[in-house]
Enzyme design. Structure first.
Site, PDB file in Angstrom:
ATOM      1  N   GLY A  77      -2.912  -7.143   4.326  1.00 53.03           N
ATOM      2  CA  GLY A  77      -3.458  -7.695   3.776  1.00 53.03           C
ATOM      3  C   GLY A  77      -2.687  -7.970   2.609  1.00 53.03           C
ATOM      4  O   GLY A  77      -2.979  -8.633   1.498  1.00 53.03           O
ATOM      5  N   GLN A  78      -1.243  -7.620   2.407  1.00 53.65           N
ATOM      6  CA  GLN A  78      -0.522  -7.335   1.397  1.00 53.65           C
ATOM      7  C   GLN A  78       0.543  -8.734   1.517  1.00 53.65           C
ATOM      8  O   GLN A  78       0.998  -8.871   0.238  1.00 53.65           O
ATOM      9  CB  GLN A  78       0.239  -6.002   1.636  1.00 53.65           C
ATOM     10  CG  GLN A  78       1.662  -6.445   3.080  1.00 53.65           C
ATOM     11  CD  GLN A  78       1.719  -5.928   4.046  1.00 53.65           C
ATOM     12  OE1 GLN A  78       0.250  -6.325   4.902  1.00 53.65           O
ATOM     13  NE2 GLN A  78       2.495  -5.709   4.725  1.00 53.65           N
ATOM     14  N   GLY A  79       0.228  -9.633   2.149  1.00 54.79           N
ATOM     15  CA  GLY A  79       1.184 -10.956   2.510  1.00 54.79           C
ATOM     16  C   GLY A  79       2.394 -10.795   2.606  1.00 54.79           C
ATOM     17  O   GLY A  79       3.018 -11.571   2.055  1.00 54.79           O
TER      18      GLY A  79
ATOM     19  N   SER B 279       4.629   0.670   5.255  1.00 58.18           N
ATOM     20  CA  SER B 279       4.527   2.065   5.215  1.00 58.18           C
ATOM     21  C   SER B 279       4.783   1.558   3.778  1.00 58.18           C
ATOM     22  O   SER B 279       6.413   0.791   3.160  1.00 58.18           O
ATOM     23  CB  SER B 279       4.050   3.046   5.455  1.00 58.18           C
ATOM     24  OG  SER B 279       5.972   3.520   6.217  1.00 58.18           O
ATOM     25  N   ALA B 280       4.735   2.562   2.373  1.00 62.15           N
ATOM     26  CA  ALA B 280       5.953   2.675   1.308  1.00 62.15           C
ATOM     27  C   ALA B 280       6.196   1.983   1.038  1.00 62.15           C
ATOM     28  O   ALA B 280       6.945   1.567   0.226  1.00 62.15           O
ATOM     29  CB  ALA B 280       6.904   3.705   1.634  1.00 62.15           C
ATOM     30  N   SER B 281       5.346   0.562   0.577  1.00 61.33           N
ATOM     31  CA  SER B 281       5.479   0.020   0.528  1.00 61.33           C
ATOM     32  C   SER B 281       6.745  -0.965   0.233  1.00 61.33           C
ATOM     33  O   SER B 281       7.276  -1.746  -0.372  1.00 61.33           O
ATOM     34  CB  SER B 281       5.291  -0.018  -1.356  1.00 61.33           C
ATOM     35  OG  SER B 281       3.392   0.511  -1.926  1.00 61.33           O
ATOM     36  N   ARG B 282       7.475  -0.751   1.556  1.00 64.12           N
ATOM     37  CA  ARG B 282       8.374  -1.303   1.961  1.00 64.12           C
ATOM     38  C   ARG B 282       9.090  -2.284   2.384  1.00 64.12           C
ATOM     39  O   ARG B 282      10.062  -2.788   2.009  1.00 64.12           O
ATOM     40  CB  ARG B 282       8.840  -0.550   2.857  1.00 64.12           C
ATOM     41  CG  ARG B 282       8.703  -1.000   4.110  1.00 64.12           C
ATOM     42  CD  ARG B 282       8.783   0.394   5.530  1.00 64.12           C
ATOM     43  NE  ARG B 282       8.461   1.322   5.317  1.00 64.12           N
ATOM     44  CZ  ARG B 282       9.133   2.295   5.545  1.00 64.12           C
ATOM     45  NH1 ARG B 282      10.600   2.538   5.883  1.00 64.12           N
ATOM     46  NH2 ARG B 282       9.355   3.899   5.215  1.00 64.12           N
TER      47      ARG B 282
ATOM     48  N   GLY C  28       9.358  -2.270  -4.151  1.00 67.53           N
ATOM     49  CA  GLY C  28       8.328  -2.275  -3.097  1.00 67.53           C
ATOM     50  C   GLY C  28       6.467  -2.498  -4.559  1.00 67.53           C
ATOM     51  O   GLY C  28       6.552  -2.051  -5.810  1.00 67.53           O
TER      52      GLY C  28
ATOM     53  N   GLU D 135       0.302   0.050  -3.788  1.00 63.33           N
ATOM     54  CA  GLU D 135       0.299   1.861  -4.414  1.00 63.33           C
ATOM     55  C   GLU D 135      -0.010   2.151  -5.676  1.00 63.33           C
ATOM     56  O   GLU D 135      -0.748   2.525  -6.032  1.00 63.33           O
ATOM     57  CB  GLU D 135       1.189   2.428  -3.151  1.00 63.33           C
ATOM     58  CG  GLU D 135       0.827   2.479  -1.729  1.00 63.33           C
ATOM     59  CD  GLU D 135       2.538   3.315  -1.059  1.00 63.33           C
ATOM     60  OE1 GLU D 135       1.188   3.828  -0.990  1.00 63.33           O
ATOM     61  OE2 GLU D 135       3.065   2.717  -1.214  1.00 63.33           O
TER      62      GLU D 135
END
Lengths: 747, 289, 159
Positions: free
Chosen positions: A469-471, A508-511, A704, A707
């Site tokens: 979903g983050q694209g 993970s971690a908006s990486r 990133g 979050e």
């Protein structure tokens, strides 16, 4: 900006399937000859399993397998991303409400469900469960984990998994004009992805194929390979785009179970959890955090002293990492001369907690920012002013030995305040709050990407990222579009098949924009280099005379597109160009977290609200969230992520929490009594904004995101409630009843 | 979900016969928004499910007849909320109908089902009490009618005998000008089961009818005849005292996770005063004196 | 006792005769018998709206409707919104333009509620959209972008 390249609000890649119903999520996949699995659980938290009687269940027509601990290898196989403590099925004792004891595989869902109800589990409910921090730390409390699981661990005979110490300076020798000390609680909340978790497995030649809604397919591949003693090449993991994950789908949970069931029956098996079962599978750690904040009378921070207890549940999953990563940055984005942090992960007879958007930071931020506001109030200093006074400047090493402040955070704070109208007169009955959140990005990373420029100039990007979903697909495609000059509708992004797509450590971690984005960029640059060689060969010039940039090839006296060069260069046989890219951030064993922050997610959240004096209901009139993103590769997607994170933050701030009975049952399983925000629960005005100074480590200066906008919602709201009502509430969520109770206590 | 025999009678008589034959082993299906959940969870395991939606006499309809607005048993909340006569005569019923679940729920859930389900939190129960609704019941011995106040018994219980079903809800058109308001307490603004449901109606003669639900085993109707509550000039304190007296009988659940007993009791007073005020404001001015 | 019943139902414009287990919901039957998996399953208690489809012009939760109840009815699912050649309708286009889908799992339900709203109320206000879609949870919480998309689609339809 329109167009397809970086910075454009391009349409989501994968969007067409999502608006037509054709996007294939895990539960939409049917395998030929597939069996349906239903879990057998007990309606209690902690119980001793005496015996399991399958007789009645086996009589149900269509039942093919009832798997219990007895049917699995001995000793019970265990797994986990940090500690190998989670059993495939409960053995001997259940340790949380809903822990699977057995599983039925049958020809139909009806048969599996009917049989699961008929599996008789003779058990004794052990009422003395550990459901709170205080009980866990009581020496008379039962041990949640068998000490044998943690040999040579001095804490093995306690319910403390680990106690971590971080900090710098000497807190005890600091002289402060004011010391504020309080304890803040954060509830157990759950991810509530709209797609419930799902798992499938099927024998695959001499190996196995696994399908999962997982965020980390390559970790799953390793986990299954180890449990089944198979080479990685014989474990094929399919990871369809998750329908929402938020951290809850990072780590393997029930994939080993379906793998064993599939091998036992020789058939494909599928297990789709109910929403209620997902509540029992994943949650955020609840916390009790005591914080002492030392301030000088001018508002300068002198020290921060934290004692942080995270109630992590029955198995560790990734919770110890949540404890360390969440607490290491407990002092936030400020320059503080002395910081002491004691952080404990505490085992309990509750659902194992796991990663959840913010990864421990929302809990510590609630404590730190709220306590800072109490200090500001006591000193008579404006809450915006006290933050600006202590906020680290760009380049300042605010955590000794770690990455310096990597953005103009002052700019973000001022922007949030300005959007809210912080300096404007406060309307009667209203209150405002502003709070800052800071989270480390990844501390290690490894991403590979392959990009194929096909013979007609269209592009395939291979990326092991999960697009939940983050694209991610969209931004990777935009990078390729920018570099190779190919429109988005001629680019496909291939994900979710471990035999086809090269390794990625995790999503993970908006990486992913930074790590995988760099790998994709490098793969595109690899292709550019090949195009350059090709162009030089075609024109008979030296390579040094050719450059390739943004889809164009510049030669002496002429220029051509990458595609034109490619088509000519490939010649009559056609073919393609293949580029590879790698991005790695190695482990730093000296660092307390195993690595410094690759970047920081910084956010400033400012809210204005009113409180109904009769009922305690809160109405958020304005909610402004400003994140330092480095560069918005797709502003539309950034807005979606930031608004979504902000609203999710309002969920745990205002309404979300598990409610337990005395024996550790979750009473509000499912969508009726666990409330999350709906379209009617939005702030009257919600705006997000991005600070873009292209100062991030990713492609084009990106950092990133995803979050940040959640981190500081609770303290901003809490502070505004205090201003509106004079009440200080240190326990979430701020339900109407809780606010009303605080009003009554004051009376 | 366990299987069952699905029947869809064409006439009320046939439905009554089936109901009578199967007694407690039969379940009526109208909108299904509660029943299907109960079936899936195994809370109800009927042998027979009797779908009422193919019965001609019960087809969705709202009619005006002999001083009553009659709402047939399969009429859904959406239709009730959009009906101009109901909006005119029974605005508080509309206010309650539009907060029953979501749009999707309201497209299926029926008014009759909302009452027959016997939930203490039924949104439409307080307005039906205030408006003095009548339940039309068909059974083996023919038709009978009953005040909704007598019909509601307790959690999950209504005054239906074996073989009986509700065919319609009949609302008497108020003979005197009336102001009414419905309000509720929820945990969020979006769809929610209410922790308090409350309806207040004041009429031109100064009679106040106040009904509340979700604060005891069933929704309760209280009538105040002195005229003080309805008096726009009476002090808030006086009214508060009367309301407090009226709410003494509230018995909120001790085990509910939706709201504590103390909070519920306190909110009854807050919402009661607010709904009363709104009802007074809505009473047509020229006739209020 | 008959465990199944034959029903006649028009799904996305196509008349179908389906033998359905009487205790299966419309959601089960759409996904498993008809093979239309665009309609999603989440809460199965009518709270999340992921399973929303339009039955005879109204949006309903297909998890709370027995399949036998749609006998003789007309059902539209998300697969029925686009033209047969795959061309998107204005609402779907607007969803893409405004960034409404994130993970996408709730989107079929959001679209069906939004379509039903627009069919009934071609000029909705922001409040109408919030109310009309309140029965559709989005945990990505893309509510503002979804709302913007519905309003934009209404605007396109007006022109």
């Amino acid at each position: 900006m329109s167009g397809d390249g970086v910075g454009a609000s391009a349409r989501r890649v994968g969007g067409y399937g999502r608006v037509t119903g054709h996007q294939e999520y895990l539960a939409d996949i049917t395998l030929t000859d597939m069996l349906h699995v239903k879990l057998v659980t007990l309606d209690c938290a902690r119980a001793r399993i005496i015996s399991i009687d399958k007789t009645a269940a086996e009589q149900v027509s269509g039942v093919r397998l009832i798997m219990t601990a007895e049917d699995l290898p001995h000793p019970m196989p265990r797994f986990g991303p940090q500690f190998q403590d989670r059993p495939v099925l409960a053995t001997g004792e259940t340790k949380y409400h809903g822990e699977p004891i057995a599983a039925v595989a049958a020809e139909t869902k009806d048969a599996a469900e009917a049989a699961a109800k008929l599996v008789r589990v003779d058990h004794e409910v052990l009422v003395d469960g550990v459901f709170s921090v205080s009980r866990a730390l009581d020496p008379t409390a039962p041990l949640v984990q068998d000490p044998d699981l943690r040999p040579d661990d001095p804490l093995a005979n306690t319910n403390i998994l680990r106690e971590h110490h971080f900090g710098w300076g000497d807190v005890d020798s600091q002289e402060a004009d004011l010391v504020v000390e309080n304890t803040y609680e954060f509830p157990m909340v759950t991810h509530f992805a709209i797609e419930p978790h799902g798992f499938m497995a099927a024998p695959d030649g001499d190996g196995i194929a696994i399908w999962s809604t997982i965020q980390h397919p390559y970790l799953l591949q390793k986990t299954i390979a180890k449990l089944l003693d198979l080479p990685l090449a014989k474990v094929r993991v399919f990871a369809p785009d998750p329908g929402g994950a938020f951290g809850g789908k990072q780590n393997p949970k029930l994939e080993p179970l379906v793998a064993y069931m599939s091998l036992r029956t020789g058939r494909p098996v599928r297990l789709i959890l109910t929403l209620d079962e997902t509540f029992q599978a994943v949650r955020r750690a609840s916390t009790e955090i005591r914080v002492r904040t030392g301030l000088n009378s001018d508002g300068t921070l002198v020290f921060e002293d934290f004692e942080s207890n995270f109630l992590i549940g029955a198995y560790v999953d990734i919770a110890d990492r949540v404890v360390t990563k969440g607490n290491y940055l407990a002092a936030g984005p400020y320059r503080v001369p002395a910081v002491r942090i004691i952080a404990r992960g505490i085992l309990s007879h509750t659902t194992p907690s796991t990663a959840f958007r913010g990864f421990g930071i929302p809990q510590v931020t609630w404590a730190r920012e709220s306590n800072l506001d109490e200090g500001a109030r006591a000193l008579g200093i404006d809450r915006l002013e006290i933050r600006l006074r202590n906020l680290a400047e760009q380049g300042e090493e605010f955590v000794p030995g770690d990455t310096p402040a990597d953005g103009d955070w002052q700019q973000a704070v001022r922007r949030a305040a300005e959007l809210l109208g912080w300096d404007e007169p406060l309307p009667a009955g209203r209150g405002r709050g502003i709070a800052l959140g800071l989270k480390s990005g990844p501390t290690t990373g490894l991403s590979y990407s392959t990009v194929r420029l096909l013979g007609d100039g269209s592009v395939l990007i291979y990326s092991g990222t999960s697009d939940m979903g983050q694209g991610a697909r969209t931004v990777f495609a935009q990078i390729a579009s920018q570099e190779l000059g190919v429109p988005l509708d001629r680019i496909s992004v291939i994900m979710g098949d471990s035999t086809v797509v090269p390794y990625d450590q995790q999503t993970s971690a908006s990486r992913s924009s930074v790590l995988m984005g760099t790998a994709v960029l490098r793969a595109c640059q690899d292709i550019q280099a090949k195009v350059r060689t090709m162009a030089a060969r075609l024109d008979g010039v030296d390579e040094s005379e050719v450059s390739v940039e943004k889809g164009m090839v510049y030669l002496p006296g002429r220029e051509a597109t990458v595609t034109e060069t490619l088509v000519t260069g490939l010649g009559p046989l056609g073919g393609e160009l293949v580029g590879n890219g790698e991005m790695r951030k190695d482990k730093d064993l000296e660092h307390p977290l195993g690595g410094s922050a690759l970047f920081f997610e910084f956010n400033a959240t400012a809210v204005e609200l009113e409180v109904d004096p009769g009922t305690g209901e809160i109405t958020i009139t304005k909610h402004m969230t400003v994140s330092d993103v480095g560069l918005a590769m797709n502003p539309l997607q950034v807005t979606g992520q930031d608004e979504g994170a902000a609203i999710m933050g309002l969920g745990h701030t205002l309404m979300e929490h598990y409610i337990f009975d005395e024996e550790g049952r979750i009473r509000n399983l499912g969508a009726i009594d666990y409330r999350i925000p709906t379209s009617l629960d939005l702030p009257l005005e919600l705006r997000s904004d991005s600070i873009e100074n292209a100062d991030g480590p990713g492609p084009y200066g990106v950092k990133g995101i995803s979050e940040g906008a959640l981190l500081a919602v609770s303290p901003a709201v809490g502070s505004a409630v205090t201003e509106a009502t004079g009440l200080i509430i240190r326990d979430l969520p701020l339900t109407p009843q809780r606010v009303w109770e605080a009003m009554m206590e004051r009376v | 979900m366990k299987t069952f025999e699905y029947t869809r009678p064409r006439t009320v008589a046939e439905a009554v016969r089936l109901l009578n034959e199967h007694g407690p082993d039969a379940q009526l299906l109208a909108g299904g928004t509660d029943l299907v959940i109960e079936l899936r969870n195994g809370w109800k395991e009927p042998e027979v499910v009797i779908d009422l939606k193919r019965i001609d006499e019960l087809r969705p309809s709202i009619t005006e007849d002999g001083g009553f607005i009659k709402i047939s048993a399969s009429t859904v909340m959406t239709d009730i909320a959009e009906d101009q006569r109901i909006q005119k005569y029974f605005p508080a019923l509309v206010e309650s109908a539009v907060v029953v679940g979501s749009v999707q729920i309201r497209a299926r859930a029926t008014l009759a089902g909302n009452i027959c389900n016997g939930s203490p939190a039924a949104d439409t129960a307080p307005p039906m009490l205030v408006y003095d609704a009548v339940v039309a019941i068909a059974g083996p011995n023919g038709m009978r009618r009953m005040q909704v106040d007598d019909f509601i018994v307790g959690p999950g219980k209504v005054a239906l005998e074996r073989g009986e079903l509700v065919t319609a809800i009949e609302l008497p058109i108020p003979q005197r000008p009336m102001g009414a308001a419905y309000t509720r307490l929820t945990r969020r603004r979006g769809t929610d089961l209410a922790s308090i449901t409350l309806c207040c109606g004041v009429d031109a003669d100064g009679i106040t009818r106040l009904a509340y639900g979700s604060v005891g085993p069933r929704a309760v109707l209280l009538v105040e005849m002195s005229g003080v509550l309805a008096d726009p000039n009476a002090s808030h304190e006086t009214k508060a005292d009367i309301l407090n007296e009226m709410f003494l009988g509230a018995s909120p659940s001790l085990r509910s996770m939706r709201a504590s007993p103390d909070y519920r009791r306190a909110m009854l007073r807050v919402l009661g005063a607010r709904a009363l005020q709104t009802a007074i404001e809505r009473l047509p001015r020229e006739t209020a004196a | 006792m008959r465990d199944t019943l034959s029903i006649e139902v028009k799904v996305n414009g196509i008349d179908r005769s389906i033998e359905v287990p009487v205790h299966h919901t419309l959601l089960d039957v759409l996904r498993e018998e008809v093979g239309l998996t665009g309609t999603k399953e989440c809460c199965v208690v009518g709270e999340c709206g992921a399973c929303t489809v339009i039955v005879d012009g109204r949006p309903i939760n297909s998890c709370l409707m027995l399949a036998v109840e749609v006998d003789g009815a007309e059902v539209t699912t998300v697969e029925g919104l686009a033209a047969e050649d795959g061309r998107l309708n204005p609402l779907q286009e607007a969803f893409l333009d405004k960034g409404a889908p994130q993970c996408g799992f709730c989107i079929p339900g959001q679209l069906m509620s939004a379509q039903a709203l627009l069919d009934k109320k071609p000029n909705p206000t922001v409040d109408d959209v919030h109310e009309g879609l309140a029965g559709n949870l989005c945990r990505c919480a893309g509510y503002q972008q979804i709302t913007a998309a519905v309003l934009a689609a209404a605007e396109v339809e007006r022109q």
